[in-house]
Design a protein around this motif. Structure first.
Motif, mmCIF file in Angstrom:
data_model
loop_
_atom_site.group_PDB
_atom_site.id
_atom_site.type_symbol
_atom_site.label_atom_id
_atom_site.label_comp_id
_atom_site.label_asym_id
_atom_site.label_seq_id
_atom_site.Cartn_x
_atom_site.Cartn_y
_atom_site.Cartn_z
ATOM 1 N N GLU A 1 -8.556 1.414 -5.237
ATOM 2 C CA GLU A 1 -9.537 2.356 -4.241
ATOM 3 C C GLU A 1 -9.726 1.145 -2.809
ATOM 4 O O GLU A 1 -9.662 1.695 -2.067
ATOM 5 C CB GLU A 1 -10.742 2.772 -5.303
ATOM 6 C CG GLU A 1 -10.656 3.365 -6.246
ATOM 7 C CD GLU A 1 -11.409 4.397 -5.391
ATOM 8 O OE1 GLU A 1 -11.683 4.497 -4.608
ATOM 9 O OE2 GLU A 1 -10.476 5.445 -6.277
ATOM 10 N N ASN A 2 -9.539 -0.111 -3.594
ATOM 11 C CA ASN A 2 -9.740 -1.121 -2.069
ATOM 12 C C ASN A 2 -8.514 -1.556 -1.755
ATOM 13 O O ASN A 2 -8.741 -1.571 -0.042
ATOM 14 C CB ASN A 2 -10.364 -2.427 -3.334
ATOM 15 C CG ASN A 2 -12.409 -2.396 -3.648
ATOM 16 O OD1 ASN A 2 -12.383 -2.014 -2.771
ATOM 17 N ND2 ASN A 2 -12.684 -2.849 -4.587
ATOM 18 N N PRO B 1 -7.679 -7.309 -5.815
ATOM 19 C CA PRO B 1 -8.329 -6.523 -4.854
ATOM 20 C C PRO B 1 -8.590 -5.092 -6.095
ATOM 21 O O PRO B 1 -6.925 -5.027 -6.081
ATOM 22 C CB PRO B 1 -8.280 -5.812 -3.440
ATOM 23 C CG PRO B 1 -7.306 -6.625 -3.667
ATOM 24 C CD PRO B 1 -7.312 -7.479 -4.667
ATOM 25 N N MET C 1 -15.107 -6.697 -2.995
ATOM 26 C CA MET C 1 -13.836 -7.065 -3.299
ATOM 27 C C MET C 1 -13.077 -8.059 -3.059
ATOM 28 O O MET C 1 -13.636 -9.282 -2.757
ATOM 29 C CB MET C 1 -12.851 -6.133 -1.592
ATOM 30 C CG MET C 1 -11.643 -6.600 -1.954
ATOM 31 S SD MET C 1 -10.878 -5.438 -1.373
ATOM 32 C CE MET C 1 -10.014 -6.039 0.773
#
Lengths: 126, 206
Positions: free
Chosen positions: B9-10, B6, B1
């Motif tokens: 999703e992260n 980011p 990440m």
């Protein structure tokens, strides 16, 4: 351990936020926050300090109680009284300021904000 | 990440991981008490600042390196008086600041100001157009509205309304209506729920 940290640790041991604790015990949150951060000095009279100890869950005449009273006395001599310097203030300023609906910030508004942050880190005048 | 950028999703993973971490045990059920998390769990100094919202339109601001969060005094006092509208707004704002702490702590610690002029210039230049603000918003939404609980709330509505009308989804204003029904479960404004519907592909905006 300093007195402010001791006060904060005892409050947190009760699993109460600063605001909950102050609301339940009729204390001023701004002042209490300054006590926990070693900015305002604890009161001189032992009756009030003893009351605080009780509110924070200590039992009279125990070692912890005596230590609390002792730490309060020591901290009265150790807490600086001056307004926070620019150098120290720099470390207390946030990197991000999120305004509602992305309102623009002016230099004047930022000056006001900085003054308020400085005030929050400065002992109350007695 | 990437620490600076980011993707969603992260960000969701970071929000879920923090919410489900051991230290959060017992205080991760919505409506999530973010004040408790900052003050009691993370041991931040919560410092009230008078006029922060009235003068600057700001609810809160965080300084991770000093374990400090500044919060508008009037809003805190309203929260103390059980003003639900303010409580919802402040909950999201504090979760947003928590997002900065979780996602941008390292970045923030590298930004050093030598003097007040430098601080002011930096804030004015970076204000409002920094991607980190939307990342912190995304964190706040996911953190306060766990996907599994949102899905189960949505499913209850789905089962109920489907009986009355198979095409209930298409009724004008229904999305907002459902969001308003679900929002109190999480202690957030209905717009937060609508954003979650959209971002997590539960009920995307057409």
């Amino acid at each position: 351990m300093n007195f402010g940290k001791l006060v904060k640790d005892l409050r947190i041991k009760q699993r109460k936020t600063l605001r909950q604790f102050c609301q339940e015990n009729g204390l001023d949150p701004s002042n209490w926050s300054k006590i926990e951060r070693n900015i305002n000095m604890p009161p001189r009279d032992e009756v009030t300090v003893g009351r605080w100890a009780k509110l924070l869950g200590l039992k009279p005449d125990t070692e912890d109680w005596k230590d609390f009273i002792y730490q309060a006395q020591i901290s009265r001599g150790n807490i600086p009284r001056e307004v926070m310097s620019d150098e120290k203030l720099m470390m207390q300023l946030p990197v991000f300021l999120r305004t509602v609906r992305g309102a623009e910030l002016t230099e004047k508004q930022l000056d006001d904000f900085i003054a308020k942050v400085r005030e929050a880190h400065t002992p109350d005048k007695k | 990440m990437s620490a600076n950028y980011p993707d969603n999703e992260n960000i969701w993973l970071a929000a879920d991981n923090f919410r489900n971490s051991a230290e959060m045990s017992g205080c991760n059920i919505p409506p999530i008490d973010v004040m408790f998390i900052l003050d009691v769990i993370l041991k931040f100094h919560v410092i009230d600042i008078p006029g922060l919202f009235a003068d600057l339109r700001m609810d809160a601001a965080i300084v991770p390196a000093k374990s400090t969060v500044y919060v508008d005094r009037d809003s805190l006092e309203s929260w103390d008086r059980k003003d639900y509208w303010i409580e919802k707004r402040l909950r999201f704002s504090l979760a947003h600041e928590l997002g900065h702490f979780i996602l941008h702590k390292d970045y923030m610690s590298k930004v050093v100001f030598l003097n007040i002029t430098q601080f002011k210039h930096w804030i004015i230049e970076h204000h409002s157009n920094d991607r980190k603000e939307s990342q912190a918003d995304e964190f706040a939404g996911r953190f306060l509205v766990p996907r599994d609980i949102l899905l189960s709330e949505y499913d209850i509505c789905y089962q109920k309304f489907r009986i009355a009308d198979q095409k209930w989804h298409e009724i004008e204003g229904m999305r907002e209506h459902i969001a308003k029904k679900i929002a109190p479960r999480f202690g957030v404004n209905h717009q937060v729920i609508e954003t979650r519907f959209d971002r997590e592909d539960i009920w995307p905006l057409e």
